[in-house]
Design a protein around this motif. Structure first.
Motif, PDB file in Angstrom:
ATOM      1  N   ASN A  99       9.068   9.247  -2.799  1.00  0.00           N
ATOM      2  CA  ASN A  99       9.959   8.167  -2.380  1.00  0.00           C
ATOM      3  C   ASN A  99       9.594   7.581  -1.024  1.00  0.00           C
ATOM      4  O   ASN A  99      10.011   6.464  -0.705  1.00  0.00           O
ATOM      5  N   THR A 100       8.854   8.315  -0.227  1.00  0.00           N
ATOM      6  CA  THR A 100       8.577   7.864   1.142  1.00  0.00           C
ATOM      7  C   THR A 100       7.184   7.244   1.217  1.00  0.00           C
ATOM      8  O   THR A 100       6.987   6.106   0.836  1.00  0.00           O
ATOM      9  N   GLY A 101       6.211   7.979   1.705  1.00  0.00           N
ATOM     10  CA  GLY A 101       4.892   7.415   1.932  1.00  0.00           C
ATOM     11  C   GLY A 101       4.214   6.896   0.685  1.00  0.00           C
ATOM     12  O   GLY A 101       3.689   5.772   0.671  1.00  0.00           O
ATOM     13  N   PHE A 102       4.221   7.661  -0.392  1.00  0.00           N
ATOM     14  CA  PHE A 102       3.471   7.268  -1.576  1.00  0.00           C
ATOM     15  C   PHE A 102       3.949   5.939  -2.136  1.00  0.00           C
ATOM     16  O   PHE A 102       3.160   4.992  -2.295  1.00  0.00           O
ATOM     17  N   TYR A 103       5.216   5.832  -2.474  1.00  0.00           N
ATOM     18  CA  TYR A 103       5.691   4.640  -3.181  1.00  0.00           C
ATOM     19  C   TYR A 103       5.680   3.402  -2.292  1.00  0.00           C
ATOM     20  O   TYR A 103       5.463   2.294  -2.771  1.00  0.00           O
ATOM     21  N   ARG A 104       5.882   3.587  -1.013  1.00  0.00           N
ATOM     22  CA  ARG A 104       5.839   2.455  -0.077  1.00  0.00           C
ATOM     23  C   ARG A 104       4.466   1.797  -0.102  1.00  0.00           C
ATOM     24  O   ARG A 104       4.343   0.581  -0.247  1.00  0.00           O
ATOM     25  N   ASP A 105       3.414   2.616   0.033  1.00  0.00           N
ATOM     26  CA  ASP A 105       2.068   2.060   0.089  1.00  0.00           C
ATOM     27  C   ASP A 105       1.542   1.670  -1.291  1.00  0.00           C
ATOM     28  O   ASP A 105       0.916   0.617  -1.454  1.00  0.00           O
ATOM     29  N   TRP A 106       1.800   2.499  -2.269  1.00  0.00           N
ATOM     30  CA  TRP A 106       1.297   2.293  -3.627  1.00  0.00           C
ATOM     31  C   TRP A 106       1.914   1.052  -4.274  1.00  0.00           C
ATOM     32  O   TRP A 106       1.200   0.171  -4.762  1.00  0.00           O
ATOM     33  N   ALA A 107       3.225   0.974  -4.259  1.00  0.00           N
ATOM     34  CA  ALA A 107       3.906  -0.111  -4.960  1.00  0.00           C
ATOM     35  C   ALA A 107       4.165  -1.321  -4.079  1.00  0.00           C
ATOM     36  O   ALA A 107       3.755  -2.439  -4.405  1.00  0.00           O
ATOM     37  N   TYR A 108       4.837  -1.100  -2.948  1.00  0.00           N
ATOM     38  CA  TYR A 108       5.311  -2.240  -2.160  1.00  0.00           C
ATOM     39  C   TYR A 108       4.208  -2.915  -1.344  1.00  0.00           C
ATOM     40  O   TYR A 108       4.366  -4.069  -0.945  1.00  0.00           O
ATOM     41  N   ASN A 109       3.106  -2.212  -1.101  1.00  0.00           N
ATOM     42  CA  ASN A 109       1.986  -2.853  -0.413  1.00  0.00           C
ATOM     43  C   ASN A 109       0.863  -3.251  -1.368  1.00  0.00           C
ATOM     44  O   ASN A 109       0.339  -4.361  -1.257  1.00  0.00           O
ATOM     45  N   MET A 110       0.498  -2.369  -2.313  1.00  0.00           N
ATOM     46  CA  MET A 110      -0.656  -2.683  -3.159  1.00  0.00           C
ATOM     47  C   MET A 110      -0.280  -3.410  -4.452  1.00  0.00           C
ATOM     48  O   MET A 110      -0.855  -4.452  -4.781  1.00  0.00           O
ATOM     49  N   VAL A 111       0.675  -2.866  -5.214  1.00  0.00           N
ATOM     50  CA  VAL A 111       0.939  -3.395  -6.558  1.00  0.00           C
ATOM     51  C   VAL A 111       1.861  -4.613  -6.538  1.00  0.00           C
ATOM     52  O   VAL A 111       1.506  -5.691  -7.029  1.00  0.00           O
ATOM     53  N   TYR A 112       3.058  -4.455  -6.003  1.00  0.00           N
ATOM     54  CA  TYR A 112       4.068  -5.501  -6.139  1.00  0.00           C
ATOM     55  C   TYR A 112       3.652  -6.854  -5.556  1.00  0.00           C
ATOM     56  O   TYR A 112       3.916  -7.890  -6.173  1.00  0.00           O
ATOM     57  N   PRO A 113       3.010  -6.901  -4.379  1.00  0.00           N
ATOM     58  CA  PRO A 113       2.610  -8.215  -3.871  1.00  0.00           C
ATOM     59  C   PRO A 113       1.621  -8.946  -4.774  1.00  0.00           C
ATOM     60  O   PRO A 113       1.484 -10.168  -4.688  1.00  0.00           O
ATOM     61  N   GLN A 114       0.932  -8.203  -5.633  1.00  0.00           N
ATOM     62  CA  GLN A 114      -0.053  -8.819  -6.522  1.00  0.00           C
ATOM     63  C   GLN A 114       0.528  -9.251  -7.867  1.00  0.00           C
ATOM     64  O   GLN A 114      -0.067 -10.084  -8.557  1.00  0.00           O
ATOM     65  N   VAL A 115       1.673  -8.694  -8.239  1.00  0.00           N
ATOM     66  CA  VAL A 115       2.199  -8.986  -9.586  1.00  0.00           C
ATOM     67  C   VAL A 115       3.560  -9.670  -9.584  1.00  0.00           C
ATOM     68  O   VAL A 115       3.948 -10.251 -10.601  1.00  0.00           O
ATOM     69  N   PHE A 116       4.291  -9.586  -8.487  1.00  0.00           N
ATOM     70  CA  PHE A 116       5.616 -10.212  -8.413  1.00  0.00           C
ATOM     71  C   PHE A 116       5.625 -11.261  -7.307  1.00  0.00           C
ATOM     72  O   PHE A 116       5.361 -10.945  -6.143  1.00  0.00           O
ATOM     73  N   ALA A 117       5.956 -12.486  -7.670  1.00  0.00           N
ATOM     74  CA  ALA A 117       5.915 -13.588  -6.704  1.00  0.00           C
ATOM     75  C   ALA A 117       6.821 -13.342  -5.507  1.00  0.00           C
ATOM     76  O   ALA A 117       6.484 -13.687  -4.371  1.00  0.00           O
ATOM     77  N   HIS A 118       7.983 -12.712  -5.746  1.00  0.00           N
ATOM     78  CA  HIS A 118       8.927 -12.518  -4.638  1.00  0.00           C
ATOM     79  C   HIS A 118       8.496 -11.404  -3.687  1.00  0.00           C
ATOM     80  O   HIS A 118       9.120 -11.214  -2.647  1.00  0.00           O
ATOM     81  N   HIS A 119       7.435 -10.679  -4.024  1.00  0.00           N
ATOM     82  CA  HIS A 119       6.898  -9.662  -3.116  1.00  0.00           C
ATOM     83  C   HIS A 119       5.632 -10.138  -2.405  1.00  0.00           C
ATOM     84  O   HIS A 119       5.115  -9.431  -1.542  1.00  0.00           O
ATOM     85  N   LYS A 120       5.146 -11.300  -2.786  1.00  0.00           N
ATOM     86  CA  LYS A 120       3.942 -11.815  -2.156  1.00  0.00           C
ATOM     87  C   LYS A 120       4.223 -12.177  -0.705  1.00  0.00           C
ATOM     88  O   LYS A 120       5.257 -12.769  -0.383  1.00  0.00           O
ATOM     89  N   ARG A 121       3.302 -11.823   0.197  1.00  0.00           N
ATOM     90  CA  ARG A 121       3.498 -12.105   1.607  1.00  0.00           C
ATOM     91  C   ARG A 121       3.385 -13.609   1.858  1.00  0.00           C
ATOM     92  O   ARG A 121       2.682 -14.320   1.139  1.00  0.00           O
ATOM     93  N   VAL A 173       3.575   6.590 -10.514  1.00  0.00           N
ATOM     94  CA  VAL A 173       2.121   6.513 -10.574  1.00  0.00           C
ATOM     95  C   VAL A 173       1.675   5.514 -11.644  1.00  0.00           C
ATOM     96  O   VAL A 173       0.727   4.744 -11.439  1.00  0.00           O
ATOM     97  N   ALA A 174       2.368   5.493 -12.767  1.00  0.00           N
ATOM     98  CA  ALA A 174       2.002   4.582 -13.852  1.00  0.00           C
ATOM     99  C   ALA A 174       2.154   3.123 -13.467  1.00  0.00           C
ATOM    100  O   ALA A 174       1.590   2.239 -14.122  1.00  0.00           O
ATOM    101  N   CYS A 175       2.884   2.860 -12.400  1.00  0.00           N
ATOM    102  CA  CYS A 175       3.000   1.510 -11.863  1.00  0.00           C
ATOM    103  C   CYS A 175       1.620   0.906 -11.602  1.00  0.00           C
ATOM    104  O   CYS A 175       1.410  -0.307 -11.744  1.00  0.00           O
ATOM    105  N   GLY A 176       0.659   1.738 -11.248  1.00  0.00           N
ATOM    106  CA  GLY A 176      -0.686   1.273 -10.951  1.00  0.00           C
ATOM    107  C   GLY A 176      -1.399   0.654 -12.144  1.00  0.00           C
ATOM    108  O   GLY A 176      -2.386  -0.070 -11.981  1.00  0.00           O
ATOM    109  N   GLU A 177      -0.895   0.937 -13.346  1.00  0.00           N
ATOM    110  CA  GLU A 177      -1.511   0.355 -14.531  1.00  0.00           C
ATOM    111  C   GLU A 177      -1.343  -1.166 -14.561  1.00  0.00           C
ATOM    112  O   GLU A 177      -2.124  -1.865 -15.214  1.00  0.00           O
ATOM    113  N   LEU A 178      -0.347  -1.681 -13.873  1.00  0.00           N
ATOM    114  CA  LEU A 178      -0.146  -3.133 -13.833  1.00  0.00           C
ATOM    115  C   LEU A 178      -1.340  -3.839 -13.194  1.00  0.00           C
ATOM    116  O   LEU A 178      -1.658  -4.977 -13.550  1.00  0.00           O
ATOM    117  N   VAL A 179      -1.976  -3.158 -12.228  1.00  0.00           N
ATOM    118  CA  VAL A 179      -3.160  -3.753 -11.579  1.00  0.00           C
ATOM    119  C   VAL A 179      -4.449  -3.078 -12.047  1.00  0.00           C
ATOM    120  O   VAL A 179      -5.494  -3.230 -11.437  1.00  0.00           O
TER     121      VAL A 179
END
Length: 223
Positions: A99-121, A173-179
């Motif tokens: 819930n802390t380091g892993f998901y922050r970097d994995w999802a909110y920095n790497m995956v979500y900005p690339q697949v969800f428009a509202h997470h794009k910087r 972890v399976a979230c990474g399959e989106l990218v």
């Protein structure tokens, strides 16, 4: 009981999977994140944080994937959340780790900005920095997962028996399959995720997420 969720929500997937595997009688209500329903009433009142999942059981309303998994496991006395103090502490530790380091970097920095428009910087430079930071840190976290939690011959995260930490961690972890993230560098992680994906209801619960990923098959991602 009711679960407010969206089928593409990575934090809803572990709860939905546990419910399906255990055959629990829980109603689902879709909060359509794609049209911003989480930023509208009545959902703002249901969860002022404007996020799914939200779980209701009578007069109890609660949020957060980890907390909901623990509540259900306790309510139904599931062996996936051991009673032994030290064994339970290990499960809690692993869930907090995800819930802390892993998901922050994995999802909110790497995956979500690339697949969800509202997470794009908001700027190209900001997007590039966020995604590359997430990619580099994700490699670190996955190595810890591979070597520390799964590198001792463990079949599952806390030993040889599946726990709610596996439900949560596998969904994340399976979230990474989106990218289309390649896990082959982390063979213990890859093998463990394969065991989780072999659960009878994994494909059913993940079908919409899988379809969403397929819809982006021609998109190039930073991984």
């Amino acid at each position: 009981m009711k679960l407010y969720m969206h089928p593409v929500s990575q934090t809803s997937r572990p709860i939905r999977l546990l419910i399906a595997e255990k055959g629990l009688d829980v109603d689902e209500e879709v909060v359509d994140l794609m049209v911003g329903a989480h930023h509208q009433e009545p959902f703002i009142t249901i969860n002022p944080s404007r996020q799914v999942p939200v779980f209701e059981d009578g007069d109890l309303r609660m949020t957060e994937c980890s907390a909901i998994l623990k509540y259900l496991a306790d309510k139904y006395d599931m062996p996936e959340y051991p009673k032994d103090l030290k064994a339970r502490a290990r499960v809690n530790e692993i869930m907090d780790w995800f819930n802390t380091g892993f998901y922050r970097d994995w999802a909110y920095n790497m995956v979500y900005p690339q697949v969800f428009a509202h997470h794009k910087r908001p700027t190209e430079d900001g997007q590039k920095v966020a995604v590359e930071w997430g990619r580099d840190k994700a490699g670190f976290w996955l190595q810890v997962l591979n070597d520390h939690y799964l590198g001792k011959g463990n079949k599952y995260l806390a030993g040889d028996k599946i726990t709610i930490a596996d439900y949560m961690g596998a969904g994340f972890v399976a979230c990474g399959e989106l990218v289309r993230y390649d896990l082959s560098r982390f063979p213990n992680v890859q093998a463990w995720l394969g065991r989780m994906k072999a659960l009878p209801h994994w494909d059913e619960v993940s079908s919409v997420i899988t379809g969403f990923g397929t819809s982006m098959k021609d998109q190039v991602f930073v991984t």
